[in-house]
Design an enzyme around this catalytic site. Structure first.
Site, PDB file in Angstrom:
ATOM      1  CB  CYS A  80      -9.477 -13.309 -57.749  1.00 19.19           C
ATOM      2  SG  CYS A  80      -8.028 -13.716 -56.767  1.00 19.19           S
ATOM      3  CG  ASP A 270      -8.145 -10.598 -64.923  1.00 16.74           C
ATOM      4  OD1 ASP A 270      -8.367 -10.933 -63.746  1.00 16.74           O
ATOM      5  OD2 ASP A 270      -7.280  -9.762 -65.247  1.00 16.74           O
ATOM      6  CG  HIS A 272      -7.921  -9.908 -60.637  1.00 18.34           C
ATOM      7  ND1 HIS A 272      -7.549 -11.012 -61.378  1.00 18.34           N
ATOM      8  CD2 HIS A 272      -7.692 -10.218 -59.348  1.00 18.34           C
ATOM      9  CE1 HIS A 272      -7.098 -11.958 -60.557  1.00 18.34           C
ATOM     10  NE2 HIS A 272      -7.166 -11.498 -59.320  1.00 18.34           N
TER      11      HIS A 272
END
Length: 388
Positions: A80, A270, A272
């Site tokens: 990430c 994000d 993820h």
């Protein structure tokens, strides 16, 4: 020790489900700041969303060629911060090649420069800023393939990889000890093809034509276990500066790419979400729909931010950098009791001499698997936020 990526992926998916409840933008009179641009939710929501959707969004991918030939074929659960590093660098390249005002169109018809930028980040061993290149370059920073990165490590990796990118000629400067040295940055940005340019006195009025575009990254620790509230206003001011390129950071175990704020909440992209790697033949276009996040931007309370962050700024010209210096001195340093970082004119005499980075003789190609190094730099430990 590393956690099982499957466990991390399950944990991250739970976080994502919860985040869905926070996605709608608040109905507020407060301005929304995104990378130096100011919007009103009530009157400029379409323009605001267009801006956010235009940012290149890099997420976990699966089913790409194994890193190093025998390594992982997915970065789910560990990549990430690498993806966030890709996003902050991509933003700098977009500003350099297309300009801050450029907007992505879902129906296609993007300029050639856009596709060239995107090709730099494809999940292939021969793409300049691919997860393959970043993971293997990180070995030199003491990180084995598949290990967590912090903001400082990913910045150091980007600085090294940029040396191989002749098309963009981007200078990546990573500050040390919370100190930004104007003299060193000017030397780095005027250091062309291995020859040091003749330095002239610091000028506020004109830019030199041989200036290389600058991505300035400032790793900081804004507290011990949580962000110190005294830094919050200064952090918000960074997103107002026209040269803003975003902030790397997040929560423990979760890295985010922060692009702005509204009220007391940070806005972020994000990484993820796991998507399949995109196949692309040399010279062909890329199906780019999965590289733009078309949801409403996600938000989190500033007080939940882990104190280890890295600020990013892009300066296309020397005059742009001079303007950034003035804004930092006026809006952040002079108005805040506690400074997040120091901006100094000259290289500190007690520091080792500054040597602009140059391309190593041997390039990391990703053709061979690099055994992981057990070496860890002590200076990195205070920046790591994603240890499991």
């Amino acid at each position: 020790p590393l956690c099982d990526p499957r466990v991390l992926a399950k944990y991250e998916n739970q976080i994502n489900v919860f985040s869905e409840f926070l996605e709608d933008l608040p109905d507020t009179d407060e301005p929304v700041w995104v990378l130096g641009e100011c919007y009103s939710v009530k009157t400029e929501k379409t323009e605001l969303l267009s801006d956010v959707h235009s940012r290149l969004w890099f997420t976990y991918r699966k089913k790409f060629s194994p890193i190093g030939g025998t390594g992982p074929s997915s970065d789910t659960g560990w990549g990430c911060m690498l993806r966030c590093g890709q996003m902050i660098l991509a933003q700098a390249l977009v500003c350099s090649q297309l300009g801050r005002a450029w907007r992505w169109r879902a129906e296609g018809g993007q300029p050639e420069e856009y596709h060239r930028i995107l090709h730099c980040f494809l999940d292939r061993k021969d793409s300049c800023y691919s997860v393959h290149q970043m993971a293997q370059m990180g070995v030199g920073e003491g990180k084995s393939v598949g290990e967590w990165y912090g903001p400082n490590t990913v910045a150091q990796v980007l600085k090294k990889l940029a040396l191989f990118d002749d098309w963009n000629s981007l200078a990546v400067y990573v500050s040390m000890d919370n100190t930004v040295v104007i003299e060193d940055i000017k030397q780095a940005c005027l250091h062309t093809h291995g020859n040091r340019a003749t330095m002239c006195p610091h000028s506020q009025s004109q830019s030199r034509s041989d200036w290389r575009p600058l991505l300035l990254v400032i790793p900081l620790r804004l507290g011990i276990n949580h962000i110190n509230p005294v830094y919050i206003q200064a952090l918000k001011e960074c997103f107002k500066i026209p040269q803003s390129c975003g902030v790397l950071g997040g929560k423990p175990n979760l890295a985010y790419y922060f692009i702005g704020f509204v009220g007391e909440e940070l806005i972020y992209l994000d990484p993820h979400t796991t998507q399949s790697a995109v196949e692309s033949e040399a010279g062909s276009g890329v199906d780019d729909q999965s590289y733009h996040c078309l949801r409403s931007p996600r938000r989190m309370k500033i007080t939940n931010l882990d104190p280890s962050v890295a600020l990013g700024f892009f300066c296309k010209s020397e005059g742009d950098f001079d303007s950034w210096c003035n804004l930092v001195q006026q809006e952040i340093q002079m108005k805040r009791n506690l400074r997040m970082f120091e901006l100094v004119e000259n290289h500190p005499p007690h520091w080792p001499p500054f040597v602009p980075p140059t391309k190593p003789e041997v390039q990391t190609t990703g053709a061979e698997f690099i055994e992981s190094s057990d070496k860890l730099f002590e200076s990195e430990e205070e920046f790591e936020i994603l240890n499991v």
